[in-house]
Design an enzyme around this catalytic site. Sequence first.
Site, PDB file in Angstrom:
ATOM      1  N   CYS A  66       0.835  -1.202   0.000  1.00 39.23           N
ATOM      2  CA  CYS A  66       0.000   0.000   0.000  1.00 39.23           C
ATOM      3  C   CYS A  66       0.868   1.250   0.000  1.00 39.23           C
ATOM      4  CB  CYS A  66      -0.916  -0.024   1.227  1.00 39.23           C
ATOM      5  SG  CYS A  66      -1.878   1.477   1.470  1.00 39.23           S
ATOM      6  N   CYS A  69       1.167   4.572   3.620  1.00 33.97           N
ATOM      7  CA  CYS A  69       2.154   4.829   4.682  1.00 33.97           C
ATOM      8  C   CYS A  69       3.548   4.541   4.153  1.00 33.97           C
ATOM      9  CB  CYS A  69       1.878   3.957   5.904  1.00 33.97           C
ATOM     10  SG  CYS A  69       0.312   4.277   6.722  1.00 33.97           S
ATOM     11  N   CYS A 143      -5.947  -2.130   7.895  1.00 37.00           N
ATOM     12  CA  CYS A 143      -5.288  -0.817   7.973  1.00 37.00           C
ATOM     13  C   CYS A 143      -5.122  -0.374   9.424  1.00 37.00           C
ATOM     14  CB  CYS A 143      -6.115   0.220   7.212  1.00 37.00           C
ATOM     15  SG  CYS A 143      -5.399   1.880   7.226  1.00 37.00           S
ATOM     16  N   ASP A 338      -3.764  30.016   9.312  1.00 35.77           N
ATOM     17  CA  ASP A 338      -3.581  28.601   8.974  1.00 35.77           C
ATOM     18  C   ASP A 338      -3.733  28.427   7.470  1.00 35.77           C
ATOM     19  OD1 ASP A 338      -3.410  25.849   8.951  1.00 35.77           O
ATOM     20  OD2 ASP A 338      -5.421  25.521   9.744  1.00 35.77           O
ATOM     21  N   CYS A 364       1.134  23.391   7.353  1.00 31.26           N
ATOM     22  CA  CYS A 364       1.326  22.004   6.933  1.00 31.26           C
ATOM     23  C   CYS A 364       2.502  21.883   5.972  1.00 31.26           C
ATOM     24  CB  CYS A 364       0.048  21.471   6.285  1.00 31.26           C
ATOM     25  SG  CYS A 364      -0.497  22.396   4.837  1.00 31.26           S
TER      26      CYS A 364
END
Length: 409
Positions: A66, A69, A143, A338, A364
């Site tokens: 996958c 991650c 998951c 933000d 972010c």
Amino acid sequence: MKLTIERLGHLGDGVAQGPNGPIFVSAVLPGEVVDGELSGDRLTQVRIVTPTATRVKPPCAHAKSCGGCLMQHANDSFVADWKIGIVRGALEGQGLEAEIRGIVTSPPRSRRRATFAARRTKSGALIGFHARGSDVIIPIPDCQLLHSDLMAAIPGIEALVKIGGSRTQELSFTVTRSDAGADVVADGGKPLDGPLRMELARVVETFGFARLKWDDEVVALRANPVQQIGSAKVVPPPGAFLQATEHGQKSLVALVKEALGPQKKIVDLFAGCGTFALPLAEGAELHAVEGDAEMMAALDKAARQTQGLKRVSVETRDLFRRPLEADEFKHVTGVVIDPPRAGAEAQIVPLAGSGVPVIAMVSCNPATFARDAKSLIGAGYRLEWVQVVDQFRWSSHVELVGCFRLAHM
């Protein structure tokens, strides 16, 4: 070819020095000796010859296939240090230093929002995440990242794919956990007609989804998909931005409150649906600014329906094209900002000259944060501290909060 991994890039690939320049290797760690076949600037068919002590067995059975991650092969301490290092490196790249106070990491199985890839098959439906760098869909029944409520929504998604998907086109389903059930946004399905609308609505009822938006139309609303933000209950528009985990949201709000301290009047820039505005309005007058009119309407409605808040005003405004000017911050005692990944360069310039005593910046993207921080510092602010927040466990994604205060205060 045998190589020694020297470092990790900011996207998580290992970097080794080859005869003609850097070579990139997936799923490895600094100090490891690896062997494999060279293909361009990448090593493939990788075998770990000498692992490091920071290597662990991935907790998820899907880790190798996958693409969701990237860092499950590293222990938590290594990942934390690596992400803090990314932030430190971004600041150093702008010639800046600050106290980096550490990292707050959301626990496993806490992601409340995910986008699944899906395709109708001859025998049913295929649902999951893409393999890394591929359009192959990998099912993820075990998951370790997603909240159990998102995993519980997969059978309902499968039912939607069977009636509204095709074998020639991939669909995507953005699913958000809410107090009333899964809030689902589907893209790429069959065009709506009367019978399909009825079938989709039956699936929503059968599987207890709160809401379903099919391409551009909300086709079913079983219950309002409420999100708890501070003391307020918000119904975001379909697909609206929310923090990835409830743990991360609470952590960010607590840090912003700490940075700002007691205030009389706060401006929240890029306010979204009120992640910071609504909790801050419990103690201060609040003006929220955001470019999305639907999110502003959701924030405004929640504020009006919540008792005990100070005055909340909202303004729909594109802060990239029409940022608030310095004189619009008159009487403002604190700002929270933000911005999206691109940062807030246009807004930072007038904000830097506004004289607002304290600014809490949430980001972010450490690179654009450092760029914007340099502008504030150049205008007389000092960066008192930075706190790293990891909502995107096992990924290369990094979030942070920085506290800026006018240097003469």
